[in-house]
Design an enzyme around this catalytic site. Structure first.
Site, PDB file in Angstrom:
ATOM      1  N   SER A 259       4.518   0.045-103.841  1.00  0.00           N
ATOM      2  CA  SER A 259       3.180  -0.235-104.372  1.00  0.00           C
ATOM      3  C   SER A 259       3.323  -1.056-105.636  1.00  0.00           C
ATOM      4  O   SER A 259       4.355  -0.997-106.322  1.00  0.00           O
ATOM      5  CB  SER A 259       2.453   1.077-104.693  1.00  0.00           C
ATOM      6  OG  SER A 259       1.292   0.851-105.468  1.00  0.00           O
TER       7      SER A 259
ATOM      8  N   TYR B 132       2.778   9.170-109.204  1.00  0.00           N
ATOM      9  CA  TYR B 132       2.676   8.235-108.084  1.00  0.00           C
ATOM     10  C   TYR B 132       3.435   6.949-108.377  1.00  0.00           C
ATOM     11  O   TYR B 132       4.240   6.482-107.559  1.00  0.00           O
ATOM     12  CB  TYR B 132       1.211   7.920-107.792  1.00  0.00           C
ATOM     13  CG  TYR B 132       1.053   6.896-106.690  1.00  0.00           C
ATOM     14  CD1 TYR B 132       1.366   7.221-105.380  1.00  0.00           C
ATOM     15  CD2 TYR B 132       0.607   5.606-106.962  1.00  0.00           C
ATOM     16  CE1 TYR B 132       1.249   6.283-104.362  1.00  0.00           C
ATOM     17  CE2 TYR B 132       0.480   4.659-105.951  1.00  0.00           C
ATOM     18  CZ  TYR B 132       0.806   5.006-104.655  1.00  0.00           C
ATOM     19  OH  TYR B 132       0.693   4.081-103.659  1.00  0.00           O
TER      20      TYR B 132
END
Length: 248
Positions: free
Chosen positions: A134, A147
């Site tokens: 990501s 995350y």
């Protein structure tokens, strides 16, 4: 020769779109995920091209059994480590611990264990590993500590794995997507559709099909080419400015 891809997190979003893209391209697709009803629906849609297996990547032993599948399903050419999740966007000092650990177990532990289990087969077949990271691996934001760190692990793991596999013919790629309108925010917010709609409103985000097309391109490149890492954003997304806390 018909090739086979194993996709984790194939019940929605990028995973499901990738399953459809590869099946349409004549590949066999092993679709795994936690939601059995969705997997069965996907298998019904794709027919004989799809083998659906209800597996949670956090279950390391169950995931490792994927290396024991019988031919032709056991002849895996590409592993797409797509399964992943994000905890609520609470700052760490105010966050519940369990969602943070679930993120680590899914995004890191499950990915490493499954990759480790399939590497002998991938080496034998000179296949490929494609890992979904990501842009959060690079660009920090408030509430993204665990995350973002998990996705930074995925990207660095991909680069180091490529070093380990040098000379084997196995390709390794990390994909760092920005904003793509999938169920990601719904899962993160516990099903808050309004929050998801507001996040993607009026900005023309990427779609799951956009990312599936990129994954297809990477997987079908000539075998002497390796995309080490690729970062994608919608044109409307850019980088956040610095935050400054001022005395009141």
């Amino acid at each position: 020769m018909t090739k086979t891809i194993l996709i984790t997190g194939a019940t929605a979003g990028i995973g499901a779109a990738s399953a459809r893209r590869f099946a349409a391209g004549g590949w066999r697709v092993i679709a795994t995920g936690r939601r059995g009803d969705r997997l069965r629906a996907l298998a019904d849609e794709l027919g004989d091209a799809c083998l659906a297996l209800e597996i949670d990547v956090r279950d390391v032993d169950a995931a490792a059994q994927l290396a024991q599948l019988s031919p032709p399903w056991g002849e895996i050419d590409v592993l797409l480590n797509n399964a992943g999740l994000a905890p609520p966007m609470d700052v760490l000092q105010g966050a519940a611990l369990e969602p943070l650990l679930n993120t680590v177990q899914t995004n890191i532990t499950g990915l490493v264990a499954l990759t480790h289990a399939l590497l002998p087969m991938l080496i034998e077949r000179q296949g490929a590993v494609i890992n979904l990271s990501s842009v959060a691996a690079t660009y920090p934001y408030r509430g993204g500590a665990v995350y973002g760190a998990s996705k930074a692990f995925v990207r660095q793991f991909s680069l180091d794995l490529r070093c380990d596999l040098a000379g084997t013919g196995v390709r390794v790629t990390a994909i760092d997507p920005g904003m793509a309108e999938t169920e990601f925010t719904l899962v993160r917010t516990g099903g808050d559709q309004q929050a998801s709609d507001e996040l993607y409103a009026k900005m023309d985000p990427m779609t799951a099909d956009d990312l599936a097309g990129t994954i297809w391109w990477i997987a079908t490149l000539p075998p002497h080419l390796n995309i080490n890492a690729i970062e994608l954003m919608p044109v409307s997304q850019s980088f956040a400015g610095f935050a400054v806390a001022r005395d009141q």
